[in-house]
Enzyme design. Structure first.
Site, PDB file in Angstrom:
ATOM      1  N   CYS A   2       0.846  -1.192   0.000  1.00  0.00           N
ATOM      2  CA  CYS A   2       0.000   0.000   0.000  1.00  0.00           C
ATOM      3  C   CYS A   2       0.885   1.247   0.000  1.00  0.00           C
ATOM      4  O   CYS A   2       1.967   1.256   0.588  1.00  0.00           O
ATOM      5  CB  CYS A   2      -0.936   0.109   1.203  1.00  0.00           C
ATOM      6  SG  CYS A   2      -2.106  -1.222   1.335  1.00  0.00           S
ATOM      7  N   ARG A  27       3.489   0.141  -5.089  1.00  0.00           N
ATOM      8  CA  ARG A  27       3.332  -0.485  -3.777  1.00  0.00           C
ATOM      9  C   ARG A  27       2.039  -1.292  -3.657  1.00  0.00           C
ATOM     10  O   ARG A  27       1.804  -1.966  -2.657  1.00  0.00           O
ATOM     11  CB  ARG A  27       3.355   0.581  -2.685  1.00  0.00           C
ATOM     12  CG  ARG A  27       4.588   1.441  -2.704  1.00  0.00           C
ATOM     13  CD  ARG A  27       4.552   2.436  -1.582  1.00  0.00           C
ATOM     14  NE  ARG A  27       4.621   1.781  -0.304  1.00  0.00           N
ATOM     15  CZ  ARG A  27       5.731   1.450   0.318  1.00  0.00           C
ATOM     16  NH1 ARG A  27       6.891   1.724  -0.232  1.00  0.00           N
ATOM     17  NH2 ARG A  27       5.709   0.845   1.474  1.00  0.00           N
ATOM     18  N   TRP A  75      -2.815  -2.514  -1.637  1.00  0.00           N
ATOM     19  CA  TRP A  75      -2.562  -3.928  -1.874  1.00  0.00           C
ATOM     20  C   TRP A  75      -3.384  -4.648  -0.814  1.00  0.00           C
ATOM     21  O   TRP A  75      -3.082  -4.554   0.374  1.00  0.00           O
ATOM     22  CB  TRP A  75      -1.080  -4.256  -1.733  1.00  0.00           C
ATOM     23  CG  TRP A  75      -0.736  -5.652  -2.149  1.00  0.00           C
ATOM     24  CD1 TRP A  75      -0.507  -6.092  -3.421  1.00  0.00           C
ATOM     25  CD2 TRP A  75      -0.577  -6.793  -1.299  1.00  0.00           C
ATOM     26  NE1 TRP A  75      -0.219  -7.431  -3.411  1.00  0.00           N
ATOM     27  CE2 TRP A  75      -0.260  -7.889  -2.119  1.00  0.00           C
ATOM     28  CE3 TRP A  75      -0.687  -6.992   0.074  1.00  0.00           C
ATOM     29  CZ2 TRP A  75      -0.038  -9.169  -1.607  1.00  0.00           C
ATOM     30  CZ3 TRP A  75      -0.469  -8.263   0.579  1.00  0.00           C
ATOM     31  CH2 TRP A  75      -0.154  -9.332  -0.262  1.00  0.00           C
ATOM     32  N   ASN A 101      -1.144   1.935   5.834  1.00  0.00           N
ATOM     33  CA  ASN A 101      -0.367   0.880   5.176  1.00  0.00           C
ATOM     34  C   ASN A 101       0.103  -0.059   6.262  1.00  0.00           C
ATOM     35  O   ASN A 101       0.851   0.345   7.149  1.00  0.00           O
ATOM     36  CB  ASN A 101       0.834   1.509   4.450  1.00  0.00           C
ATOM     37  CG  ASN A 101       1.844   0.475   3.988  1.00  0.00           C
ATOM     38  OD1 ASN A 101       1.491  -0.687   3.777  1.00  0.00           O
ATOM     39  ND2 ASN A 101       3.087   0.880   3.844  1.00  0.00           N
ATOM     40  N   GLY A 102      -0.365  -1.301   6.213  1.00  0.00           N
ATOM     41  CA  GLY A 102       0.042  -2.268   7.241  1.00  0.00           C
ATOM     42  C   GLY A 102      -1.120  -3.171   7.600  1.00  0.00           C
ATOM     43  O   GLY A 102      -2.100  -3.271   6.859  1.00  0.00           O
ATOM     44  N   GLU A 490      16.276 -17.163 -11.108  1.00  0.00           N
ATOM     45  CA  GLU A 490      15.867 -15.762 -11.294  1.00  0.00           C
ATOM     46  C   GLU A 490      15.147 -15.582 -12.641  1.00  0.00           C
ATOM     47  O   GLU A 490      14.137 -14.875 -12.721  1.00  0.00           O
ATOM     48  CB  GLU A 490      17.104 -14.843 -11.184  1.00  0.00           C
ATOM     49  CG  GLU A 490      16.885 -13.393 -11.502  1.00  0.00           C
ATOM     50  CD  GLU A 490      15.874 -12.675 -10.603  1.00  0.00           C
ATOM     51  OE1 GLU A 490      15.429 -13.247  -9.598  1.00  0.00           O
ATOM     52  OE2 GLU A 490      15.519 -11.539 -10.943  1.00  0.00           O
ATOM     53  N   LYS A 494      11.339 -14.244 -13.067  1.00  0.00           N
ATOM     54  CA  LYS A 494      10.999 -13.078 -13.903  1.00  0.00           C
ATOM     55  C   LYS A 494       9.864 -13.439 -14.844  1.00  0.00           C
ATOM     56  O   LYS A 494       8.925 -12.685 -14.997  1.00  0.00           O
ATOM     57  CB  LYS A 494      12.194 -12.654 -14.746  1.00  0.00           C
ATOM     58  CG  LYS A 494      13.199 -11.650 -14.358  1.00  0.00           C
ATOM     59  CD  LYS A 494      12.935 -10.463 -13.567  1.00  0.00           C
ATOM     60  CE  LYS A 494      12.354 -10.673 -12.208  1.00  0.00           C
ATOM     61  NZ  LYS A 494      13.190 -10.352 -11.082  1.00  0.00           N
ATOM     62  N   GLU A 497       6.422 -14.060 -12.926  1.00  0.00           N
ATOM     63  CA  GLU A 497       5.767 -12.932 -12.247  1.00  0.00           C
ATOM     64  C   GLU A 497       5.211 -11.897 -13.216  1.00  0.00           C
ATOM     65  O   GLU A 497       4.231 -11.238 -12.891  1.00  0.00           O
ATOM     66  CB  GLU A 497       6.669 -12.291 -11.188  1.00  0.00           C
ATOM     67  CG  GLU A 497       7.782 -11.428 -11.698  1.00  0.00           C
ATOM     68  CD  GLU A 497       8.592 -10.795 -10.566  1.00  0.00           C
ATOM     69  OE1 GLU A 497       8.011 -10.369  -9.567  1.00  0.00           O
ATOM     70  OE2 GLU A 497       9.835 -10.723 -10.707  1.00  0.00           O
ATOM     71  N   HIS A 513      16.561 -36.161 -12.522  1.00  0.00           N
ATOM     72  CA  HIS A 513      15.916 -36.632 -11.297  1.00  0.00           C
ATOM     73  C   HIS A 513      14.445 -36.262 -11.240  1.00  0.00           C
ATOM     74  O   HIS A 513      13.852 -36.259 -10.168  1.00  0.00           O
ATOM     75  CB  HIS A 513      16.675 -36.087 -10.072  1.00  0.00           C
ATOM     76  CG  HIS A 513      18.114 -36.495 -10.078  1.00  0.00           C
ATOM     77  ND1 HIS A 513      18.524 -37.764  -9.754  1.00  0.00           N
ATOM     78  CD2 HIS A 513      19.234 -35.819 -10.434  1.00  0.00           C
ATOM     79  CE1 HIS A 513      19.839 -37.837  -9.877  1.00  0.00           C
ATOM     80  NE2 HIS A 513      20.292 -36.664 -10.298  1.00  0.00           N
ATOM     81  N   LYS A 612       5.536  -3.944  -5.013  1.00  0.00           N
ATOM     82  CA  LYS A 612       6.993  -3.821  -5.042  1.00  0.00           C
ATOM     83  C   LYS A 612       7.624  -4.105  -3.688  1.00  0.00           C
ATOM     84  O   LYS A 612       8.619  -4.802  -3.593  1.00  0.00           O
ATOM     85  CB  LYS A 612       7.358  -2.406  -5.518  1.00  0.00           C
ATOM     86  CG  LYS A 612       8.842  -2.158  -5.659  1.00  0.00           C
ATOM     87  CD  LYS A 612       9.404  -2.918  -6.829  1.00  0.00           C
ATOM     88  CE  LYS A 612      10.887  -2.705  -7.002  1.00  0.00           C
ATOM     89  NZ  LYS A 612      11.484  -3.734  -7.874  1.00  0.00           N
TER      90      LYS A 612
END
Ligand code: M6R
Length: 617
Positions: A2, A27, A75, A101-102, A490, A494, A497, A513, A612
């Site tokens: 947020c 955010r 968010w 925010n929280g 990574e 990428k 997401e 395996h 983010k």
């Protein structure tokens, strides 16, 4: 997560807040809302979806006049993303407004108490509970807004950055923080104040800012000095006004279609900035003050534990190879979220390195606090200057990548690896675990990396053409060995997401395996097969994929011929020392994900369900 922003001063608040929300949208972007006070009434507009939707809605719904306002981009945590659950929230009397925010963890118990006292709730959020709790305290205890906020926050369990406005005290704004960041921009002669989750919403107005610390509250009054108090004991604190280093150019797209693309292309410069003043190749010196000041601890360390999340965790994995190889110090790399909850064995002889771009990741912050409580020395690798993690560490180093706004981390990753490589090299010198010739070679090679990345970036059109062929894939495998195994992880992160294609990264030799069962002619397999580092073994792995009709996209060293013969596509990167290859091989994987996501019409900079900085656990 947020983003919150607020303004109190003499200018029109609306443009400041709406532009601020656009800058904070990274955010969270489930919903957005604004409250403006026009001198008489509170005008509220909020909506599910992005700030651009809010912008259109406001024009139809409310007057945009007023020199005081608060805004929020969300968010979602408590309650689905819809108009009602969007912030700001207004108290039952209609007098108080809040953005938050929280997470208020004990909101349910507080809500029941308030219901018993006659409160009813419109939304499912914890924030509406908090603003009504503040109102109830203000009323029943007959205290001013600041005091009511303080009492309420002492009853609350959880994390917050809040801005609270009271219609009855329109020259005032109360701001408080625990666990979530908040910055206060100070205008000339205290005639205006800007409040935001980071400084980006107000950099064109002022360079003077205060970052509140955990457990602090600020009472902001137009034309008056800010008063900062500790929430616990009400003691006054001296305001630490900092000069912001940020500039407008850094947070704009600069002609690129997306922030992610801009940030991919910024990597050569970002690495130059990371190395500046630290890598002194001519003198054969590496100078990192946070490290020099604690050299003894590093040299005596029995173990390094790296804690991080997501992409930063991948940088930690690369560092594990580098530290063990160069400096011969045992390294463990931990997901911060797991580490903090499993009673880990930590001693005073351990050094914990916490890696975080944002410096606000809740799990990483909690892991640091745990490590410190057990006596370990914590060294931070952060990008955001003055962030919570940067402040919580015993010592540390900034990556100097500049603001990273795209949710998908790119330049943060390569600059983290750069800084960690510098540290490992410096330690290897101090410990005598590397020959002088190798040390000098690495210094020279490191200095050449920005130029080599530029060269990789020139292959963009070729990568775009490959992306076109695979944009409809539903699954994808990424393989690498040694230093490039974390790069495979990574690359897969990428892709998933930002394009929502399922992707997995594996050490190439693990194929046999299990994952090899997935290979068929519809499965693209991205293999990192640079000439230094288990090359022949990786070529054998490529053969195994080929003989099962898998489609191979190989990242190879310039001039490679063997892989070219078997792979469907090759992307070349310049040659460098093996330990430095991740700094080059990462780039084509970033570009490949980017182009696939754009071609699939995905929102590259703000992928669904993500934010983010992850300030909730
Ligand atoms: O700010 P941090 O580096 O602590 O963030 C950690 C992760 O949330 C972050 O790297 C995330 O995985 C990125 N979206 C990956 O691109």
């Amino acid at each position: 997560m947020c983003g919150i922003t607020a303004y109190i001063g003499y200018r029109d608040a609306y443009p400041i807040i709406i532009n601020g929300l656009k800058r904070l949208e990274y955010r969270g972007y489930d919903s957005a809302g604004i409250m403006l006070y026009d001198g008489e009434s509170i005008n509220l507009s909020k909506t599910k979806g992005k700030v651009s939707i809010l912008e259109n809605k406001i024009k139809e719904e409310i007057s945009d006049s007023g020199v005081i306002g608060i805004g929020h981009t969300r968010w979602a945590t408590h309650g689905i993303p819809n108009d009602i659950n969007s912030h700001p929230h207004i108290s039952q009397s209609g007098n108080l407004a809040i953005v938050h925010n929280g997470i208020i963890e004990n909101y349910s118990a507080l809500k029941h108490e308030l219901i018993d006292r006659g409160y009813s709730f419109q939304s499912e959020t914890d924030t509406e509970v908090l603003i009504n709790l503040i109102e109830e305290i203000k009323k029943t205890e007959d205290v001013k807004l600041g005091k009511a906020v303080q009492i309420a926050l002492n009853q609350v369990i959880g994390a917050y950055a809040i801005a609270v406005f009271d219609k009855e005290k329109p020259d005032e704004m109360i701001v408080a923080k625990l666990g979530s960041p908040i910055a206060i921009g100070i205008g000339k002669d205290n005639q205006e104040f800007f409040i935001a989750s980071d400084a980006s919403p107000f950099i064109e107005y002022t360079k003077d800012a205060i970052y509140l610390e955990d457990g602090e509250m600020a009472i902001i009054k137009k034309g008056r000095e800010i008063s900062i108090r500790k929430l616990k004991d009400d003691s006054l604190i001296d305001a630490n006004v900092q000069e912001l280093q940020l500039n407008l150019e850094q947070i704009e797209k600069g002609g690129y279609e997306h922030f992610m693309l801009k940030e991919i292309h910024e990597q050569p410069q970002a690495i130059i900035d990371t190395l500046r003043g630290r890598l002194l190749t001519d003198k054969g010196i590496i100078k990192i003050s946070g490290l020099e000041n604690n050299m003894k601890r590093f040299l005596n360390a029995e173990r390094i534990i790296i804690v991080a999340c997501g992409t930063s965790w991948h940088a930690g994995l690369v560092a594990e190879y580098i530290f063990e190889d160069f400096a011969r110090i045992p390294v463990e790399v931990e997901y911060a979220s797991e580490f903090r909850y499993r009673n880990p064995i930590i001693t005073e002889k351990d050094i914990v390195i916490a890696i975080s771009q944002s410096g606000e990741t809740a799990d990483t912050l909690a892991a640091i606090k745990l490590a410190k409580s057990k006596g370990a020395f914590v060294f931070g690798v952060c990008n955001v200057v003055g962030s919570s993690i940067a402040r919580e560490n015993d010592s540390g180093v900034y990556t100097h990548a500049g603001p990273e706004i795209g949710v998908a981390s790119t330049k943060a990753f390569t600059t983290q690896i750069t800084v960690l490589t510098l540290i490992a090299l410096r330690l290897s010198r101090a410990k005598g675990t590397m020959t002088s010739a190798d040390y000098r070679l690495y210094l020279q090679e490191l200095e050449l990396i920005p130029k080599k990345i530029k060269k990789v970036l020139e292959t963009d059109e070729h990568i775009k053409a490959i992306a076109k062929k695979y944009l409809l894939s539903t699954n994808c495998l990424y393989l690498g060995r040694g230093y490039n195994f974390p790069v495979a992880l990574e690359g897969a992160l990428k892709l998933k997401e930002i394009s929502y294609i399922h992707a997995e990264g594996y050490p190439a030799a693990e194929m046999k395996h299990g994952p090899i069962a997935l290979i068929d002619d519809r499965m693209p397999v991205i293999v990192i097969a640079t000439s230094k580092g288990h090359y022949e073994k990786v070529v054998s792995n490529i053969q195994e994929i080929k003989s099962r009709s898998g489609k191979i996209i190989a990242v190879v060293t310039e001039g490679d011929t063997a892989v070219r013969e078997i792979a469907d596509h090759v992307i070349e990167v310049p040659d460098t020392e093996e330990a430095l290859t991740p700094l080059l091989t990462t780039i084509p994987l970033q570009l490949l994900s980017y182009h696939i996501a754009v071609m699939r019409d995905c929102n590259v900079d703000q992928p669904r369900n993500l934010a983010k900085s992850v300030t909730v656990e």
